[in-house]
Every structure is written in structure tokens, then in C-alpha cells.
Design a protein around this motif. Sequence first.
Motif, PDB file in Angstrom:
ATOM      1  N   LYS A 243      31.795  -4.200  65.435  1.00 10.52           N
ATOM      2  CA  LYS A 243      32.643  -2.998  65.380  1.00 10.52           C
ATOM      3  C   LYS A 243      32.142  -2.017  64.330  1.00 10.52           C
ATOM      4  CE  LYS A 243      36.724  -5.485  67.023  1.00 10.52           C
ATOM      5  NZ  LYS A 243      38.131  -5.907  66.757  1.00 10.52           N
ATOM      6  N   ILE A 244      30.840  -1.799  64.328  1.00  6.71           N
ATOM      7  CA  ILE A 244      30.213  -0.836  63.423  1.00  6.71           C
ATOM      8  C   ILE A 244      30.025   0.471  64.186  1.00  6.71           C
ATOM      9  CG2 ILE A 244      28.163  -0.292  62.064  1.00  6.71           C
ATOM     10  CD1 ILE A 244      27.803  -3.308  61.636  1.00  6.71           C
ATOM     11  N   SER A 245      30.598   1.534  63.696  1.00 10.81           N
ATOM     12  CA  SER A 245      30.533   2.816  64.395  1.00 10.81           C
ATOM     13  C   SER A 245      29.139   3.426  64.309  1.00 10.81           C
ATOM     14  CB  SER A 245      31.552   3.795  63.808  1.00 10.81           C
ATOM     15  OG  SER A 245      31.192   4.158  62.486  1.00 10.81           O
ATOM     16  N   ASP A 246      28.815   4.263  65.280  1.00 12.65           N
ATOM     17  CA  ASP A 246      27.522   4.959  65.281  1.00 12.65           C
ATOM     18  C   ASP A 246      27.384   5.852  64.050  1.00 12.65           C
ATOM     19  OD1 ASP A 246      26.773   3.781  67.654  1.00 12.65           O
ATOM     20  OD2 ASP A 246      27.438   5.459  68.906  1.00 12.65           O
ATOM     21  N   SER A 247      28.479   6.504  63.661  1.00 12.26           N
ATOM     22  CA  SER A 247      28.417   7.413  62.507  1.00 12.26           C
ATOM     23  C   SER A 247      28.097   6.656  61.220  1.00 12.26           C
ATOM     24  CB  SER A 247      29.741   8.170  62.354  1.00 12.26           C
ATOM     25  OG  SER A 247      30.824   7.262  62.201  1.00 12.26           O
ATOM     26  N   ASP A 248      28.736   5.504  61.026  1.00 10.08           N
ATOM     27  CA  ASP A 248      28.443   4.674  59.846  1.00 10.08           C
ATOM     28  C   ASP A 248      26.985   4.224  59.852  1.00 10.08           C
ATOM     29  OD1 ASP A 248      30.766   4.787  58.481  1.00 10.08           O
ATOM     30  OD2 ASP A 248      31.404   2.734  58.853  1.00 10.08           O
ATOM     31  N   LEU A 249      26.551   3.747  61.001  1.00  3.82           N
ATOM     32  CA  LEU A 249      25.188   3.222  61.098  1.00  3.82           C
ATOM     33  C   LEU A 249      24.159   4.315  60.841  1.00  3.82           C
ATOM     34  CD1 LEU A 249      23.641   0.606  61.724  1.00  3.82           C
ATOM     35  CD2 LEU A 249      23.525   1.340  64.109  1.00  3.82           C
TER      36      LEU A 249
END
Length: 355
Positions: A243-249
Motif C-alpha cells: 500500500k505504497i502510493s505512487d506519489s510517495d515512491l
Amino acid sequence: MYVLLFPIPFQMKDTGVEVQMSSWLFKQLKLHLEQEWKYQPREKGLSLIECTAENENTICPRLRNAKVEDLWSLTNFFGFATETFVLAVNILDRFLALMKVKPKHLSCIGVCCFQLAAQVVEEQCNIPSLHDVIRISQCKCTASDLKRMEKIISEKLHFDFKATTALTFLHLYHTIILCHTSERKELLNLDKLEAQLKACNCRLVFSKAKPSVLALCLLSLEVQTLKSIELFEIVLCIQKYSKISDSDLLYWRELVSKCLADYSSPACCKPDHKKLVWIVSRRTAQNLQNSYYSVPELPTIPEVGCFDGSESEDSCEDMSCGEESLSSSPPSDLEGSFFFDLKPKSKWPALSFDS
């Protein structure tokens, strides 16, 4: 079953042992994802360190980063595992984010964090004595000081040292990929990934990143370098499960990429696990021996008082500039308090990225 998260072409063969292995790995991943927040340094304390000027009598980013590099050197010198270094950095950052520390005591704190991490990770027979660590690190404090400091750190962190770190996730992600890929196993070099993680640990900013996100950034950048579509799709599935968002990554990937570019060297691509060896002249060796037995520059470290029980653990806290009275322990020869607990004062500004 967890293995079904992956696209059909990349699922493991339907054998009992392999399915059980995959299920166990994802259960471990879920467990660590649920626990990682417990072992992250407080963002408020880290932010205060980030905005501290070098001329102030407290820890600034340069001093913290330099101390982490010292921990890296100590780890190499004693031939300890990467896990010992990463855990020592985690203990150090968690403590610095809780307490206002004077620069002259940072060396003692760093050595204690190193010892505490070694006690968790290394075999007892391989852990050096306090006197050996004092001599090698040149921390200029006594064994009594280290024991007193170890007690303070242990109490402030509630004796909870076996933390979930970015290295935990890096190993899990790496094993999951190897279990599901048809690519050659040696393509994804774990030693190289560990060396890159150590480089990131030397920058204070990465202590703000979730360990799961930081580990996935390193992995995805390496997979991008390998240009493997299969590995890339597996990484995407791990990202979705975690559940790691694209924006965080994307945010942290950019910072990690810049950090690795700055640290780019043959040592990073091909880690050297040889022990550090000092070559010194006879005169230098004599001076080291004399300084080892001489009176240290730092006075005895006093104990500090406990948190006010009325304060909430989750309350918004600020660093206090005032002196506080010491605990009821016998008086010390050091005037003033050693360092200060965080006290609620003003609201901290919200960060511009998800944490």
C-alpha cells in the motif's frame, strides 16, 4: 493466498513447499508493515535537527551525519553485519528525535547506540569490551559514562531495540522477488543494495522516510537499471501489497537517486567487507596508548529526569531551551542538565509529503 497477488506468468510453481514459503514471506511482510511506525524517529524531532544552525549548542544535520559515518567505520572495523549498523543508526535517530543533545556528548551517545545494536545482532563472544570500543572510537569518555548513557537511552526507548528497519524490508523484498522470478538469481545483488542503504542512512532526511518505502525505492531503482520487465512487474505487485502510493515512491525515489549519485563509487557497487586496518607510526601508537589511559575530557554524565507523566506520548512537542532539575540520583560534577526532554510549546508545520 498471497502468491495470487502476482500476475499468472510470475507465480511460483504450485508445489506445497513453494506456496508455503510465499505465504510465510507475505505474512512476515504484513507483520513488519504493521509495526514499522513504532520504530520510526519522531518527525518533529528530526525536523528540529534539520533546521538547527551549526553555531547552536545542539545537534545539527552535519554533526548527526558525521556521527553515522563514524558508526559505519566502527561496524567495518569490528567486521559486524550491516544489520548492526542500520540498527545503531535507528537507535541513534530515535533518541536524538526525543532529546535535545549537546554536541560534546554525541560521541558517547553514538558509541552506546553501536553497543546496544551489537548486543541485539552479534554473537555475544564477538562483542568488544567497552574499553576496546572507547580506545578505537576515541570517544573520550569512561566505561562508567557509557554504562550510564546506555541506561538513559534504554529507558527513553523503553528497552525496545529489535526494530523493523529499511534493511528488514530490503531483505524481505529481495527474497520475495527471488521466489517469484525466472531471471538469474545473481542479477539482483543484495550486497550492492545494502551498501546503497548504508549511504542513505548517512543522510538525516532518509530517517523521515517509512522504512518500507525507502527499501522499495532502492529496489525499484536497481530493477530499473537491470531493465527487466519481469522484475519490474513483481516490484509493482509488492508496492500494491505494501500500500505504497505512487506519489510517495516517486518523491523518495528522486531523493534516493540523487543521494546514490553523490555517493557513487566502486565501493558502493562492490562492497568491501574487509576490516578497517590502522597503519600508524610508533610515535602515534604511543600517543594513542597514553590517551587511552589518560583522564577523559568529558566529565561524568549525570542521569536525567523522566518524562512528565501528564504528557501524552503522541502530543505535539517542542525542544525546551531551559535547564531542568536532575533526577533524585546522587549529584554529578557536571553543571546543568545533560540534555533536555521535549516539551509541548508550539505547533509544528505540516510536512509536504505523506509519512
